[in-house]
Design a protein around this motif. Structure first.
Motif: not given
Length: 226
Positions: A103, A106, A113-116, A119-120, A123
């Protein structure tokens, strides 16, 4: 002479189980980790290796000895430990909660906010992800893409020098390091976006050619596929 390299990811550890960041810091193998490794070791027990190598971190050393002890067709002497094949270094984040860490990374990458982690990376791309990890690290010690790439190239060179007269070797390393090798040396990766993270105890197979070129030909194979 080309050398076939079996890259094994170490077994599950306590930090893996507790969802903690684990790079250069270490934690012991779990019971599940040992049992999973026994299946991998059994699947490889009839494969002849000229030598076995390991990262210099204890979870990798413990893993390679399980592989060595189960193998009935190889005569392996002392295990050579290679610090070049250590896990990616996460600096101040070592031992922290993984989701909270991603997070923060990210946010440093400018995507909120992103904890995967996958996915980060998908992106922003791998380079920006590594840069964001260093930026988010309060001491800026985490390895960025250039530092890690330099270490990977050095690791392949060191391995090439050691295996000049060896046809097949086993080497125990780490999940993010093996994944990053695959991003660089596996033709099914586009070199920018995330690929599947290798499972604990999985095998990734590479070929180290006479000219020093390295290529990955099989990735993240479980024991039942060996």
């Amino acid at each position: 002479m080309a050398t076939e390299v079996y890259l094994v990811r170490h077994g599950e550890t306590m930090f893996n189980q507790l969802n903690k960041v684990q790079g250069w810091c270490d934690s012991p193998l779990t019971v599940k980790g040992i049992n999973d490794l026994k299946r991998t070791a059994s699947a490889l027990s009839q494969v002849h290796f000229d030598n076995m190598y390991s990262s210099d971190l204890k979870r990798a050393i413990d893993t390679v000895h399980l592989m060595k002890n189960a193998n009935v067709v190889s005569d392996i002497g002392k295990i050579r430990k290679l610090p070049e094949f250590r896990e990616v270094f996460f600096g101040t984040f070592e031992g922290d909660d993984i989701n909270k860490t991603w997070d923060q990374v990210a946010m440093a990458a400018g995507i909120g906010h992103e904890d995967d982690v996958a996915k980060i990376i998908n992106q922003v791309g791998l380079r920006k992800f590594r840069e964001a990890a260093k930026k988010a690290d309060p001491r800026h010690l985490a390895e960025d893409k250039d530092e890690l790439d330099e270490r990977m190239v050095r690791a392949i060179q060191v391995l090439g020098d050691l295996t000049k007269n060896e046809q097949r070797v086993l080497l125990v390393s780490h999940g993010d390091f093996i994944k990053t090798l695959a991003i660089k040396y596996w033709d099914q990766s586009d070199g920018n976006h995330d690929i599947l993270f290798p499972n604990n105890g999985s095998v990734t197979r590479g070929i180290l050619h006479d000219n020093g070129k390295f290529e990955i030909v099989d990735y993240n194979m479980d024991a039942n596929k060996l």
